[in-house]
Design a protein around this motif. Structure first.
Motif, PDB file in Angstrom:
ATOM      1  N   ARG A  44       0.987  -1.266   0.084  1.00 21.63           N
ATOM      2  CA  ARG A  44       0.003   0.136  -0.042  1.00 21.63           C
ATOM      3  C   ARG A  44       1.259   1.155   0.007  1.00 21.63           C
ATOM      4  O   ARG A  44       0.482   2.209  -0.884  1.00 21.63           O
ATOM      5  N   ASP A  45       1.752   1.328   0.694  1.00 16.84           N
ATOM      6  CA  ASP A  45       2.606   2.325   0.812  1.00 16.84           C
ATOM      7  C   ASP A  45       3.532   2.601  -0.415  1.00 16.84           C
ATOM      8  O   ASP A  45       3.745   3.699  -0.970  1.00 16.84           O
ATOM      9  N   THR A 105       1.001   4.278  -3.352  1.00 19.44           N
ATOM     10  CA  THR A 105       0.268   5.414  -2.763  1.00 19.44           C
ATOM     11  C   THR A 105       1.163   6.479  -3.226  1.00 19.44           C
ATOM     12  O   THR A 105       2.533   6.760  -3.028  1.00 19.44           O
ATOM     13  N   VAL A 106       0.625   7.109  -4.244  1.00 17.66           N
ATOM     14  CA  VAL A 106       1.401   8.302  -5.058  1.00 17.66           C
ATOM     15  C   VAL A 106       1.303   9.601  -4.003  1.00 17.66           C
ATOM     16  O   VAL A 106       0.619   9.982  -3.496  1.00 17.66           O
ATOM     17  N   PRO A 107       2.621   9.899  -3.975  1.00 20.07           N
ATOM     18  CA  PRO A 107       3.060  11.159  -3.122  1.00 20.07           C
ATOM     19  C   PRO A 107       2.455  12.406  -3.822  1.00 20.07           C
ATOM     20  O   PRO A 107       2.706  12.732  -4.642  1.00 20.07           O
TER      21      PRO A 107
END
Length: 85
Positions: free
Chosen positions: A24-25, A28-30
Motif C-alpha cells: 500500500r505504501d 500510494t502516489v505522493p
C-alpha cells in the motif's frame, strides 16, 4: 544516473534492512496538500519549473512518437537529462 548503480549492491543493502515496505505504501502516489504553497513548501518559481518540465516531457514524447514512430525513447527534460518516458 540510473545506469551508474551497482544493482546487486543495492539489492543486498535492501535485503539487509530486514523489514519490507508495505505494498500500500509503495503504490500510494505522493502528493502535496492543497495548502502546500501557503505553507512555503513550494515557491512560485518551483511550481513554474515543474510545470515547464512536465510540459517538455509530454511534448518531447509526443513529437518523437508521432513524427518518428518511436514508442519509448529517452526524452530530455527541461535540463537536458534524458529520461525514459
Amino acid at each position: 544516473h540510473y545506469h551508474m548503480v551497482n544493482v546487486l549492491q543495492v539489492q543486498n543493502h535492501l535485503k539487509s534492512r530486514g523489514s519490507r515496505a508495505r505494498l500500500r505504501d509503495i503504490l500510494t502516489v505522493p502528493v502535496l496538500t492543497d495548502n502546500a504553497e501557503k505553507k512555503g513548501m513550494l515557491t512560485p518559481e518551483q511550481i513554474s519549473r515543474e510545470l515547464d518540465n512536465n510540459a517538455q516531457g509530454i511534448l518531447g514524447y509526443v513529437a518523437r512518437w508521432v513524427h518518428k514512430g518511436v514508442g519509448c525513447s529517452k526524452i530530455p527534460d527541461i535540463s537536458g537529462v534524458g529520461l525514459m518516458e
